[in-house]
Structure formats: C-alpha cells, structure tokens
Design a protein around this motif. Structure first.
Motif, PDB file in Angstrom:
ATOM      1  N   ARG A   1     -67.370 -24.304 -18.085  1.00 54.22           N
ATOM      2  CA  ARG A   1     -67.825 -23.550 -16.855  1.00 54.22           C
ATOM      3  C   ARG A   1     -66.628 -24.106 -15.413  1.00 54.22           C
ATOM      4  N   PHE A   2     -66.736 -23.418 -14.585  1.00 58.52           N
ATOM      5  CA  PHE A   2     -65.933 -23.865 -13.366  1.00 58.52           C
ATOM      6  C   PHE A   2     -64.430 -24.207 -13.586  1.00 58.52           C
ATOM      7  N   GLY A   3     -63.767 -23.656 -14.332  1.00 59.27           N
ATOM      8  CA  GLY A   3     -62.173 -23.913 -14.859  1.00 59.27           C
ATOM      9  C   GLY A   3     -61.392 -23.568 -13.650  1.00 59.27           C
ATOM     10  N   ARG A   4     -60.652 -24.742 -13.024  1.00 68.45           N
ATOM     11  CA  ARG A   4     -59.577 -24.265 -12.144  1.00 68.45           C
ATOM     12  C   ARG A   4     -58.312 -25.216 -12.551  1.00 68.45           C
TER      13      ARG A   4
ATOM     14  N   GLY B   1     -64.828 -15.565   2.711  1.00 67.32           N
ATOM     15  CA  GLY B   1     -64.211 -14.514   2.046  1.00 67.32           C
ATOM     16  C   GLY B   1     -64.909 -14.364   0.595  1.00 67.32           C
ATOM     17  N   PHE B   2     -64.701 -13.053   0.018  1.00 70.15           N
ATOM     18  CA  PHE B   2     -65.459 -12.649  -1.198  1.00 70.15           C
ATOM     19  C   PHE B   2     -64.748 -13.659  -2.301  1.00 70.15           C
ATOM     20  N   ASP B   3     -63.688 -14.345  -1.919  1.00 68.27           N
ATOM     21  CA  ASP B   3     -62.921 -15.230  -2.911  1.00 68.27           C
ATOM     22  C   ASP B   3     -63.230 -16.627  -2.971  1.00 68.27           C
ATOM     23  N   GLY B   4     -64.354 -16.902  -1.799  1.00 63.38           N
ATOM     24  CA  GLY B   4     -64.883 -18.286  -1.483  1.00 63.38           C
ATOM     25  C   GLY B   4     -63.938 -19.000  -0.592  1.00 63.38           C
ATOM     26  N   ILE B   5     -63.005 -18.518  -0.064  1.00 57.39           N
ATOM     27  CA  ILE B   5     -62.222 -19.415   0.926  1.00 57.39           C
ATOM     28  C   ILE B   5     -62.720 -18.957   2.294  1.00 57.39           C
ATOM     29  N   LEU B   6     -63.002 -20.041   3.182  1.00 61.24           N
ATOM     30  CA  LEU B   6     -63.640 -19.813   4.499  1.00 61.24           C
ATOM     31  C   LEU B   6     -62.111 -19.732   5.360  1.00 61.24           C
ATOM     32  N   ARG B   7     -62.197 -18.844   6.263  1.00 59.11           N
ATOM     33  CA  ARG B   7     -60.909 -18.599   7.243  1.00 59.11           C
ATOM     34  C   ARG B   7     -61.345 -18.279   8.425  1.00 59.11           C
ATOM     35  N   LEU B   8     -60.660 -18.689   9.529  1.00 56.01           N
ATOM     36  CA  LEU B   8     -60.875 -18.336  10.831  1.00 56.01           C
ATOM     37  C   LEU B   8     -59.597 -17.549  11.126  1.00 56.01           C
TER      38      LEU B   8
ATOM     39  N   SER C   1     -54.883 -12.211  11.795  1.00 56.41           N
ATOM     40  CA  SER C   1     -54.087 -13.390  11.660  1.00 56.41           C
ATOM     41  C   SER C   1     -55.070 -14.599  11.140  1.00 56.41           C
ATOM     42  N   ILE C   2     -54.679 -15.219   9.838  1.00 55.98           N
ATOM     43  CA  ILE C   2     -55.418 -16.577   9.679  1.00 55.98           C
ATOM     44  C   ILE C   2     -54.764 -17.687  10.497  1.00 55.98           C
ATOM     45  N   GLU C   3     -55.713 -18.095  11.451  1.00 53.22           N
ATOM     46  CA  GLU C   3     -55.672 -19.332  12.211  1.00 53.22           C
ATOM     47  C   GLU C   3     -55.880 -20.494  11.300  1.00 53.22           C
ATOM     48  N   TRP C   4     -56.933 -20.861  10.589  1.00 54.76           N
ATOM     49  CA  TRP C   4     -57.428 -22.063   9.869  1.00 54.76           C
ATOM     50  C   TRP C   4     -58.075 -21.786   8.609  1.00 54.76           C
ATOM     51  N   SER C   5     -57.648 -22.675   7.796  1.00 53.20           N
ATOM     52  CA  SER C   5     -58.641 -22.719   6.538  1.00 53.20           C
ATOM     53  C   SER C   5     -58.754 -23.851   6.017  1.00 53.20           C
ATOM     54  N   PRO C   6     -59.894 -24.621   5.362  1.00 52.41           N
ATOM     55  CA  PRO C   6     -59.961 -25.885   4.845  1.00 52.41           C
ATOM     56  C   PRO C   6     -59.507 -25.678   3.643  1.00 52.41           C
ATOM     57  N   SER C   7     -59.171 -24.742   2.817  1.00 59.58           N
ATOM     58  CA  SER C   7     -58.602 -24.818   1.594  1.00 59.58           C
ATOM     59  C   SER C   7     -57.279 -24.798   1.420  1.00 59.58           C
ATOM     60  N   SER C   8     -56.651 -25.513   0.776  1.00 56.28           N
ATOM     61  CA  SER C   8     -55.188 -25.805   0.215  1.00 56.28           C
ATOM     62  C   SER C   8     -54.533 -24.438  -0.816  1.00 56.28           C
ATOM     63  N   SER C   9     -55.661 -24.564  -1.946  1.00 58.11           N
ATOM     64  CA  SER C   9     -55.446 -23.629  -2.996  1.00 58.11           C
ATOM     65  C   SER C   9     -56.336 -22.391  -3.087  1.00 58.11           C
ATOM     66  N   ASN C  10     -55.806 -21.348  -3.398  1.00 55.38           N
ATOM     67  CA  ASN C  10     -56.989 -20.119  -3.487  1.00 55.38           C
ATOM     68  C   ASN C  10     -57.633 -20.246  -4.726  1.00 55.38           C
ATOM     69  N   CYS C  11     -57.565 -21.458  -5.696  1.00 53.00           N
ATOM     70  CA  CYS C  11     -58.463 -21.799  -6.902  1.00 53.00           C
ATOM     71  C   CYS C  11     -59.210 -22.733  -6.325  1.00 53.00           C
ATOM     72  N   ASP C  12     -59.332 -23.359  -5.271  1.00 54.31           N
ATOM     73  CA  ASP C  12     -60.218 -24.379  -4.737  1.00 54.31           C
ATOM     74  C   ASP C  12     -61.809 -24.014  -4.933  1.00 54.31           C
ATOM     75  N   PRO C  13     -62.227 -22.615  -4.851  1.00 52.81           N
ATOM     76  CA  PRO C  13     -63.783 -22.561  -5.040  1.00 52.81           C
ATOM     77  C   PRO C  13     -64.094 -22.459  -6.250  1.00 52.81           C
ATOM     78  N   ILE C  14     -65.147 -23.437  -6.368  1.00 54.36           N
ATOM     79  CA  ILE C  14     -65.723 -23.590  -7.927  1.00 54.36           C
ATOM     80  C   ILE C  14     -66.403 -22.408  -8.352  1.00 54.36           C
TER      81      ILE C  14
ATOM     82  N   TYR D   1     -70.501 -24.188  -1.677  1.00 56.86           N
ATOM     83  CA  TYR D   1     -71.021 -24.479  -2.880  1.00 56.86           C
ATOM     84  C   TYR D   1     -70.876 -23.059  -3.516  1.00 56.86           C
ATOM     85  N   PRO D   2     -70.879 -23.134  -4.854  1.00 62.14           N
ATOM     86  CA  PRO D   2     -71.043 -21.682  -5.643  1.00 62.14           C
ATOM     87  C   PRO D   2     -72.509 -21.180  -5.336  1.00 62.14           C
TER      88      PRO D   2
END
Length: 778
Positions: free
Chosen positions: A395-398, A255-262, A275-288, A189-190
């Motif tokens: 608000r929350f434009g993506r 991350g500070f950008d809202g992306i969860l990374r392993l 090295s990034i092994e996994w992330s559930p986000s497909s786009s860097n603009c996914d975080p609301i 979430y935000p």
C-alpha cells in the motif's frame, strides 16, 4: 491618542462591513432559483455566483467565479449526492429556511441553523454566501463549511479541513484531506486515515507545538499564514505575498491529485488562466495513497502515473489508480522435481507503507534467500541491511529519488512476467528430453485418435437414448429436466415431508433416480395472471446458470396449473440456522468465507449470466449450506430477469421486510443495486451474528444498521463482536463494505463486482457516510 486610534479603527471596520454588504446581492425571503429559470444569484461585483451549475447529466448547488468562462467552482453543497434534476427549486422560504424542493414538494434543508430563522441572504463579493437574521448578523455562511478551497478572508479554523475532489470534473469527496489540527499543526493525510496518524502524513507545517485555536488564513495579497486567536502570526507559509497587486484574485485549493496549491488569477486580463504561486509539494507523487493497492506512483512528463510492480496487472486499465492484482493465481511454496515455481524480482527507489510481519538483519542476498524459502513472505523491503518481510497487498507505493531501498517481490511462475524466464529454462533442456517428447507426442496422438472414435460412438448411443426417452432424460448440465406432477408427487411421497416454507411456496424433501439422489421440491402456491410466460422465461435462463455458490436446479414441473421446482438438497440447513439457532457459532474465518461466497454468487447473477438476474430476496433463509458448509444462494429462479438491453425494471414489491431496499417502497425503478442493499444488511448480520431488528435489545441497538454506523463513527467496533477474537482492521473493512451497500441512495451503493474486490482486500474502501439521509452544513 490610543483612544482616538481605536475609535478610528472601529469606525473604519464598521464602514468596511457596511460597504461589503452594500457591494453584494441582497436576497429577500420568498426568493428562489431553478436550473432552467433564474439559476443563480450574483455578488455585487458580478465576480461570484451562488446557485445551480451543471454536473454530469444534472445539476449541483455551489459557488463559482462567473466571469471566468470555464467556471472555477470554489464550494459545493452536498458534494457526494447524485446530480439534481432540472425540476428542483432552491428556495429561501418565508419562514427563513434555505431548502431544496423536489418536484413532488419534498423539502430538504441545506443549512444546519434550525434554531434560527433568516431574514435575508446575500452573495458577498468575497465569495461567501451568508444568511442574516433580523439584526443583520450572520447566522450561517459557506465560509464556515469549506469543501476543497479557501478564499481570501476565509479562515480554516482548528478542527476543520479541506477534502479534495475525486477528479478534475467531479466535486465529490476524494482521496486527500488538509486538516488544521487542534495541536496547531496543519497536516495533509489520505482521507481514509484517522487524523493524527503521523506515519501517513505527507506534508505538515511543523507547528505541532503551537497549541489549539490556530487558524490557516489567506489574505487578499496572496499571503498564506497561520495565526492564533490574539492575531499573532505563528508562521508565514509562502513569504510576504504581493502587496502592490490589486488586480489578482487568490485561492488555495487541495487538488484531486492531493497537491495543495495557491493559485492567482489576473482580473484585469481577459483569460481563464490560473497561475500557481506556491505549493508545499516538490513531486506530484508526494501524496500518500494516490495509487491503489499493489500499485506505485511514478512521475512521467511532470504527471503522476500509477504503475504495477512485476507480477501484477491493473484491476481496470481505464482507471489505473484503482490498483493492481496478481496476474497469476498459482499458490507459492510448491515445487516440481525440486524446482521452485517462484522467482524474485527487484524494484528500486520505491517506498511503501511499512507493515512488516518480520524484521531481520541480513544482507540483500540473504534477504532474497530468506523470503524465497518463507511461504508467508510475498515481498520484502530491503534497506540499510534490514530485511522487512511483507504480505500482499502492498500500500501507498511512491517512487522516491532518495535512497528508499529495494523492493523484492515474489512473482508467481507462469505469470506474464516470468515468460522469458520460462523460455530460458526450456532452451536449457537437453537433446534427450527433446527425443523423449517426440515419442510421447506420437503416443499421445494415437491415444487421442482412439479416444475420439470411442467418444463419437458413445455420443451416438446417447443421442439415440435421448431421442427414445423424449423430454424425460435430458443430459445433466445441458438442460433442465421437465417432470410431470405425478412423478414429483411420487418422489415426495405425496408431498408429506415438508422441510420449509417461504414467500414463494412450500419445500418438500424427495428422492429421484430410483432413490439415489435427494432433492428439495418447491411447490409454488401463488400464480399470477402472467406467471406462465414469466415462469417459462425464467426456466430458460436458469438452465444456463452454473456457479458453485448457487443451489443447483435439476428440473421443473409445468403441468396444468401446477408449478414446481426441483433443487439439489442442502442437508445443512440455512445460514439463518447457522447464525441464529446453532449452538456452535461460526468463527470469524467462517464468517468472512460465507460473506465472500454469497457476494460471488450474486456477482454471477448480476454480471456473468447471459441474462442478468435480480434476486430480489437476499436473506439468511435463502442462503443454504451443503455438507462442507459451503454457502449457496437459493430461490434465484424466482427473481425478476433483466434482458441484456435493460438496466432497471418496475415491479411489485418482492422480498422480505428488513432486507428490501428503500426504492421498493417509493415505486422507483428497481436495479441491481436493490440486491446490493439486501446483501449489505445480510453482511452486517453475519458480522454481528444477530438479526437486523431485535426489539429485545437496548433502544440504541434495536436497528442493526443504525447501531453499526454509530459504533463505526465512535471508533467502538469491538462492541459489534463482543468477546470474539477478530483483527480490527479486517472487522473495519467488512463494516465499511456493509455500510456502503446499505446507502439509501442507490447510486451510492457499489456494484457487486466492487463489493467482491473490497471483501477480498484488493481495493481500498473510503469511510462511508451515514446510510440514512441527513442535512448538514456540507
């Protein structure tokens, strides 16, 4: 066989625990760390360190990977606090407490285990810093209080969360959170959105039916999974991990950008790479919420970039993520010769928060026409034959690649985005208009020449008049008038009509200009040794201050030992009268208007004067009201001035008890943030319509600031306004502003510029911490 197996398992587990403790640094009571000598304790492997690391222009306490040259911080204590000085000490006391000791000897506990005393501490090879009791049981550990990262063997238990850092270089709390919910769902979430506000989740594990006591786990092979209390794996999030790799270290970071990374790091290679092994986000603009109000996120060169829609500019070009503001203040729904002053522009594939005030089934053309004619409509989101009319801020434009519909934005005529439209309209004007313009221009030049001659003659006459009158008739708006004591004695009828008394002196009602102008004459009654120099300096600065939310100063008297100020007379009394004594209480709209006007007045004193002015005594009695109930700040002429090259000053305590900032009582430097604190107390009084301390109320409500924060934390803000009709989102916005302003640490308080933006609704406001200091497990 089962008994033998369980016995072997128990022995193996016990041996592993003993080995882990031996492969760690054992820290005895009385041990200490300091930034300039012995700054950290290492784990047995030397991989992890616990102690002081550099932060901005000071230090912070945390855990990091010591063998990586660019230290990767995985845990931070009191992450929102300002940097620590070089003179602090981290101490494991002889009575078993882990405390931070200031240079003056003041101690602050870093743990919440007040009921238990530690016998030793250890930095384990797992990255976990622990405190042990006399039985070698762990009584406190950093694994129980994660910040933005979990390590192998560190579960994220139900109800716990990770909160992102605010930037790549700052580990303060940021905009995003990952919560292990009690319903078994792992959700992003935000940060400023209440948990379980599902409309604002931008990723989840879809395990919302797994029930309570589910935890997120990361093992040493890099496998990320959800597990229940019985040890059953509910869901694997990233496959099976790498069971054959014993030379990699893993960490899961929000991350500070809202992306969860392993991430993984090879321990057998001499480099700093993760090295990034996994992330559930497909786009860097996914975080609301990555971009502020009225801004939307786009991906450029695989990076998230904040962009303003048509008709908007960045609040701060250096910080695009703060959001955007309109680049024209022209009101809509006005016309000239039947021509509208608004144009509609479209923005495709951008998704916003869905908060319409009206939903209509229309075609896109009909949606455009409907919004254009509706004065309330500032934007419309059109998708699948549905027109959802909106008001700013958006608000929350993506930017989304799927079919997110079309954003129709009403752009004010005259803004930078409408320049070309304006040019096209001008080219369409006929030759008759061109000839007419030429005639008008010639006529205007003639009038201008005649006016110039008349103005010149008038100025010459006025100059002669001023010269003849000496120091008694300086033109209004150019400088202050200097009065003699006798003139003001006559103007006030011998100082007989007293209308008020304050910390600096007594105020009398008077008349000047042959009885045409009512004035308030303040007679200063306390003169200090350096008052003459200070008085003249302040008068010089005040002569250059002009703002609609400041009481106007007409002149002054510096006659022998007499010091008097002549102000415009405010015939509607003070804000204190209106809030606490008037039979008619202010409406919510009046309250918000009063708060914003006062904030703008203080902002002018802080940022827009030639010489910055700290008021030092912001309180309801010093906020006066004119005939139209417009609020104006008084007594700023007696505040301490700051020269352009200064940011703080030391001075004797000024101000009124209850409104003065804590730094006044600690003999600390006084900055502009002292006024911010006083404004925060005033704002809470405006919201609640009561004094900041009222001993006649129930004990929990006596101190207004504490009661407001308690209500805010409990989600019971309606108690603050009782039966008053208030939109709860607007009430919460004002409460958040007030609580940020009264933070005990000055650096936590916003600037008045930021306060004005928050009150206007231009920027988002994160949830404030408790205004008073507190110790926690971080």
């Amino acid at each position: 066989m089962l008994v033998i197996f369980l016995s072997l398992l128990l022995i193996t587990g016990f041996s592993t625990a003993i080995a882990q403790q031996r492969n760690s640094s054992n820290i005895s009571l009385g041990s200490s760390l300091s930034p300039n000598a012995n700054p950290y304790w290492l784990s047995g492997s030397g991989q992890f360190a616990f102690g002081f690391y550099e932060k901005d222009d000071g230090f912070a306490i945390g855990i990091w990977l010591e063998k990586i040259r660019q230290k990767t911080v995985v845990w931070t204590a009191n992450r929102d606090n300002p940097p620590l000085s070089i003179n602090v000490t981290l101490l494991l006391t002889n009575d078993g407490r882990l405390v931070l000791e200031q240079e003056q000897g003041q101690q602050t506990a870093l743990t919440n285990n007040a009921l238990f005393s530690a016998s030793s501490a250890s930095m384990l090879n797992t990255g976990n810093f622990v405190l042990y009791n006399s039985s070698s049981n762990i009584i406190w550990q950093t694994f129980d209080a994660p910040t933005d990262t979990i390590l192998p063997g560190q579960p994220l238990l139900a109800g716990n969360k990770l909160v992102s850092s605010s930037s790549e270089t700052s580990h303060a709390r940021g905009k995003f959170q990952l919560i292990m919910q009690h319903d078994g769902n792992l959700v992003q979430y935000p940060s400023d959105i209440p948990p379980k506000a599902n409309d604002y989740a931008y990723w989840d594990s879809k395990t919302f039916d797994a029930r309570d006591n589910i935890s997120l786990n990361l093992d040493r092979n890099g496998q990320l999974f959800l597990r229940n209390l019985t040890g059953i794996h509910i869901k694997n999030l990233n496959g099976q991990g790498n069971t054959s790799d014993n030379f990699s270290l893993y960490r899961l970071t929000l991350g500070f950008d809202g992306i969860l990374r392993l991430y993984s790091h090879r321990l057998d290679q001499d480099n700093d790479n993760w090295s990034i092994e996994w992330s559930p986000s497909s786009s860097n603009c996914d975080p609301i919420g990555l971009c502020g109000l009225n801004a939307y996120c786009t991906v450029k060169e695989q990076k998230a970039v904040c962009t303003c829609p048509p008709g908007f500019d960045f609040l701060d070009g250096r910080q695009p993520d703060l959001g955007c503001k309109r680049n024209s203040s022209t009101d809509g729904c006005t016309s000239k010769n039947g021509e509208t002053v608004d144009i509609l522009q479209e923005l495709g594939r951008v998704e916003w928060e869905d908060n319409p005030y009206s939903i209509l089934s229309l075609t896109k053309t009909e949606c455009r026409e409907n919004c254009s004619k509706d004065c309330e409509c500032e934007a419309a989101l059109f998708k699948e034959q549905e027109c959802r009319k909106q008001k700013f801020p958006l608000r929350f434009g993506r930017e989304r690649q799927d079919n997110s519909g079309t954003t129709i934005i009403k752009v004010r005529f005259g803004s930078s985005n409408t320049t070309q439209v304006s040019k096209r309209r001008k080219k369409q004007q006929g030759m008759g208009v061109l000839i007419g313009s030429s005639v008008i221009l010639a006529f205007a030049v003639g009038i201008l020449a005649i006016t110039g001659i008349l103005i010149y003659r008038c100025r010459v006459r006025e100059y002669k008049k001023i010269k003849n009158q000496g120091n008694d008739g300086l033109i209004e708006e150019v400088s202050l008038r200097s009065y003699t004591y006798g003139e003001l004695e006559k103007a006030t009828n011998g100082f007989t009509d007293e209308v008020g008394k304050g910390a600096f002196g007594t105020v009398f009602k008077g008349v000047i200009d042959n009885g045409k102008t009512l004035v308030a004459v303040k007679r200063l009654e306390t003169v200090v040794a350096e008052s003459e120099r200070e008085f003249r300096n302040e008068m010089k600065a005040i002569g250059r201050t002009h703002h609609k939310n400041l009481v106007k100063l007409f002149g002054y008297c510096h006659d022998g030992t007499n010091r008097l100020l002549v102000y415009e007379y405010m015939n509607n009394g003070s804000l204190a009268d209106f809030l606490f004594k008037s039979r008619r209480k202010p409406s919510w709209e009046e309250k918000t208007g009063i708060a914003l006007n006062v904030a703008r007045g203080i902002l002018y004193l802080h940022d827009e004067c030639e010489s910055q002015i700290i008021h030092c005594d912001i309180k309801p009695e010093n906020i006066l009201m004119d005939e139209q109930k417009c609020t104006k700040i008084a007594d700023f002429g007696l505040a301490k001035l700051l020269m352009p090259n200064q940011t703080r000053t030391y001075t004797g305590i000024r101000g009124t008890r209850g409104y003065v900032a804590p730094e006044w009582h600690r003999n600390l430097p006084i900055t502009l943030k002292a006024d911010v604190y006083s404004f925060g107390i005033l704002l809470l009084e405006i919201i609640c319509g009561r004094r900041n301390v009222d001993v006649d109320l129930p004990e929990e409500e006596v101190v207004l600031a504490n009661w407001v924060f308690d209500c805010f934390e409990a989600g019971e803000l309606d108690r603050l306004v009782k039966d008053e009709q208030v939109e709860m989102n607007k009430l919460e916005r004002m409460v958040r502003v007030g609580l940020w302003c009264i933070q005990e640490e000055p650096s936590f308080r916003p600037t008045m510029k930021r306060v004005v933006l928050m009150l206007e609704g231009t920027v988002e406001i994160p949830a404030p911490p408790s205004p008073t200091p507190f110790s926690s497990a971080m």
